[in-house]
Design an enzyme around this catalytic site. Structure first.
Site, PDB file in Angstrom:
ATOM      1  N   TYR A  57       0.753  -1.092   0.062  1.00  0.00           N
ATOM      2  CA  TYR A  57      -0.224   0.118   0.081  1.00  0.00           C
ATOM      3  C   TYR A  57       0.822   1.246  -0.027  1.00  0.00           C
ATOM      4  CZ  TYR A  57      -5.157   0.087  -0.013  1.00  0.00           C
ATOM      5  OH  TYR A  57      -6.334   0.406  -0.355  1.00  0.00           O
ATOM      6  N   GLU A  59      -0.269   4.896  -0.274  1.00  0.00           N
ATOM      7  CA  GLU A  59      -1.328   5.949  -0.440  1.00  0.00           C
ATOM      8  C   GLU A  59      -0.663   7.310  -0.109  1.00  0.00           C
ATOM      9  OE1 GLU A  59      -5.327   4.772   0.489  1.00  0.00           O
ATOM     10  OE2 GLU A  59      -5.591   6.829   1.746  1.00  0.00           O
ATOM     11  N   ASP A 203      -4.429  15.402 -24.919  1.00  0.00           N
ATOM     12  CA  ASP A 203      -4.641  13.947 -24.594  1.00  0.00           C
ATOM     13  C   ASP A 203      -3.671  13.101 -25.709  1.00  0.00           C
ATOM     14  OD1 ASP A 203      -5.414  11.216 -24.497  1.00  0.00           O
ATOM     15  OD2 ASP A 203      -7.481  11.852 -23.722  1.00  0.00           O
ATOM     16  N   THR A 229      -2.297   7.077 -22.030  1.00  0.00           N
ATOM     17  CA  THR A 229      -2.403   5.894 -21.530  1.00  0.00           C
ATOM     18  C   THR A 229      -0.951   5.573 -21.525  1.00  0.00           C
ATOM     19  OG1 THR A 229      -2.911   5.121 -23.633  1.00  0.00           O
ATOM     20  CG2 THR A 229      -4.662   5.374 -22.050  1.00  0.00           C
ATOM     21  N   LYS A 232      -0.741   1.619 -24.966  1.00  0.00           N
ATOM     22  CA  LYS A 232      -0.934   1.553 -26.227  1.00  0.00           C
ATOM     23  C   LYS A 232       0.409   1.492 -26.964  1.00  0.00           C
ATOM     24  CE  LYS A 232      -5.348   3.891 -26.576  1.00  0.00           C
ATOM     25  NZ  LYS A 232      -5.685   4.127 -24.960  1.00  0.00           N
ATOM     26  N   ARG A 238      -1.193  -1.642 -18.573  1.00  0.00           N
ATOM     27  CA  ARG A 238      -2.434  -0.718 -18.650  1.00  0.00           C
ATOM     28  C   ARG A 238      -2.409   0.203 -17.522  1.00  0.00           C
ATOM     29  NH1 ARG A 238      -6.420  -1.727 -21.587  1.00  0.00           N
ATOM     30  NH2 ARG A 238      -5.375  -3.005 -23.118  1.00  0.00           N
TER      31      ARG A 238
HETATM   32  N1  PLP Z   1      -8.035   9.352 -24.121  1.00  0.00           N
HETATM   33  C1  PLP Z   1      -7.896   8.736 -25.184  1.00  0.00           C
HETATM   34  C2  PLP Z   1      -7.523   9.827 -26.714  1.00  0.00           C
HETATM   35  C3  PLP Z   1      -7.992   7.317 -25.650  1.00  0.00           C
HETATM   36  O1  PLP Z   1      -7.971   6.808 -26.903  1.00  0.00           O
HETATM   37  C4  PLP Z   1      -8.364   6.650 -24.400  1.00  0.00           C
HETATM   38  C5  PLP Z   1      -8.560   5.103 -24.633  1.00  0.00           C
HETATM   39  O2  PLP Z   1      -8.862   4.394 -25.676  1.00  0.00           O
HETATM   40  C6  PLP Z   1      -8.482   7.063 -23.165  1.00  0.00           C
HETATM   41  C7  PLP Z   1      -8.272   8.571 -23.054  1.00  0.00           C
HETATM   42  C8  PLP Z   1      -8.765   6.359 -22.072  1.00  0.00           C
HETATM   43  O3  PLP Z   1      -7.809   5.276 -21.872  1.00  0.00           O
HETATM   44  P1  PLP Z   1      -8.392   4.135 -20.632  1.00  0.00           P
HETATM   45  O4  PLP Z   1      -9.075   2.979 -21.499  1.00  0.00           O
HETATM   46  O5  PLP Z   1      -7.140   3.690 -20.271  1.00  0.00           O
HETATM   47  O6  PLP Z   1      -9.129   4.601 -19.681  1.00  0.00           O
END
Ligand code: PLP
Length: 413
Positions: A57, A59, A203, A229, A232, A238
């Site tokens: 843990y 946190e 993002d 993420t 990918k 993950r």
């Molecule tokens: N942002 C974008 C542009 C994504 O393509 C994705 C997932 O496909 C996410 C956020 C979210 O990721 P997660 O599936 O890990 O929650």
């Protein structure tokens, strides 16, 4: 004390789960995964993620944990943070988000108040759920002002976004998508955000591998926040990652915990550290160049076979081709291709919700498997044969056999 429960391998302790994992391993290697967001994590990443760090843990922010005994995991998290900062040229990195969705949620929680206006891509134009979709927390808790692609070019319409921003004065502008195959001009988004005093969140979940390898403009030095993420194109575990200016450090740390999450997943944090190290290597850079080349070959070959490309083509790892004229819609296409051993995403096209839609494919996983332009042409041909087959079982069986043969040649083992 009998410690069998502790030391028995999974194959004996839980035959049901072990055999399902084995089936999934076989599926992943005997088929062709072309879902643009999927990939293969290395053995090193999997070992870190499957390690005893899951027992600990931790946190609260690094160095200020609520629990004792965090000396070792703190060193691991520091390593992950430093590697992420270096990889993306960031002033600050938070490696604790459990997912890409939570990375975005944390940024909103850190920077916005409920009902603040956020300007993100419309869901029908493939904006991500977390960019203001009314069914996600992002549309429920914040006031979503969706922008749209240009119906003519199917590309980002900066003039329309600038006009919308001037009129509605959002608190945050979000750039970066799940299904946009062209480069994103993040600097232009910065200009628009500055012109209305909005935060810019980039993002980069889909583009992070290209960015890490220097194959796409890196928004991290000028965005207020970037989220991604790690599973990918980065081929990590993950999970999520937040990169930002140093001045947001305290706000983000409070938003992580107690804001949105509890204890950090230290096994995933360790696996992220391993993946960031891999992504900094020369080998990863040349892999990403092959990913791009393979996507370009797929696009060219699909066009030659008669398919039209969404947004006019690709500059990335992703190709979105239209189904008009093929006789199948996106749901049937996804289903038929899966029967033939090729996994893809099908979806409706922006501005044509009732039309046959499109299929999104990506080259990262097959490139990780070692495939090159020759195999991309072969795979594009198989896709076309399946989609033109009218579902004839004999065609699907033949393609499935060819898929199995090709997969067997590139099995990473
Ligand atoms: N942002 C974008 C542009 C994504 O393509 C994705 C997932 O496909 C996410 C956020 C979210 O990721 P997660 O599936 O890990 O929650």
């Amino acid at each position: 004390m009998n410690s069998d429960w502790f030391s028995t391998p999974l194959t004996s302790a839980d035959k049901q789960v072990a055999s399902l994992i084995e089936k999934e391993r076989a599926r992943q290697f005997q088929t062709l995964p072309m879902i643009a967001s999927e990939n293969y994590a290395s053995r090193a990443v999997l070992e870190a993620q499957g390690s005893i760090l899951t027992n600990k843990y931790a946190e609260g922010p690094l160095g200020k944990r609520e629990y004792s005994g965090c000396g070792v995991v703190d060193r691991i998290e520091l390593l992950a943070k430093e590697r992420a900062k270096k990889l993306f040229g960031a002033e600050y990195a938070n490696v604790e988000p459990y997912s890409g969705t939570q990375a975005n949620q944390i940024v909103y929680f850190a920077a916005l108040k409920p009902r603040d206006k956020i300007l993100g891509m419309h869901q029908e134009d493939y904006g991500h759920l977390t960019h203001g979709n009314p069914e996600s927390f992002s549309g429920a808790f914040y006031s979503s002002l969706p922008y749209r692609l240009s119906p003519k070019t199917e590309q980002i319409d900066f003039d329309a976004i600038a006009r919308l921003a001037r009129r509605r004065k959002p608190r945050m502008i979000i750039a970066g998508y799940s299904c946009y195959p062209r480069k994103v001009d993040f600097a232009k988004f910065r200009e628009i955000a500055d012109s209305v005093g909005a935060y810019l969140l980039c993002d980069i979940a889909h583009l992070c591998g290209l960015i890490a390898a220097g194959q796409h403009e890196n928004p991290v030095p000028f965005a207020d926040f970037a989220t991604t993420t790690t599973h990918k194109m980065l081929r990590g575990p993950r999970g999520g990652l937040i990169l930002s200016k140093a001045k947001f450090e305290n706000a983000i740390e409070r938003a992580v915990c107690p804001g949105v999450q509890g204890g950090a997943l230290m096994h995933a944090v360790a696996a992220k550290a391993v993946a960031f190290r891999e992504a900094a290597s020369a080998q990863f850079k040349s892999h990403v160049r092959r990913v791009l080349h393979n996507a370009a070959v797929l696009a060219e070959e699909l066009q030659r076979l008669g398919f039209k490309l969404f947004a006019g083509g690709t500059d990335t790892h992703m190709v979105v081709f239209k189904l008009k004229g093929s006789g199948v819609d996106f749901a049937a296409a996804q289903n038929l291709l899966e029967k033939a051993g090729i996994t893809v995403n099908g979806m409706p096209l922006p501005f044509e919700p009732k039309g046959p839609g499109a299929v999104r494919i990506g080259s990262p996983a097959l490139t990780t498997r070692g495939m090159g332009p020759r195999e991309m042409r072969q795979v594009a041909g198989m896709i076309a044969r399946v989609l033109n087959s009218a579902g004839k079982p004999a065609v699907l069986r033949r393609v499935k056999r060819e898929v199995g043969e090709l997969a067997g040649l590139f099995c990473l083992q």
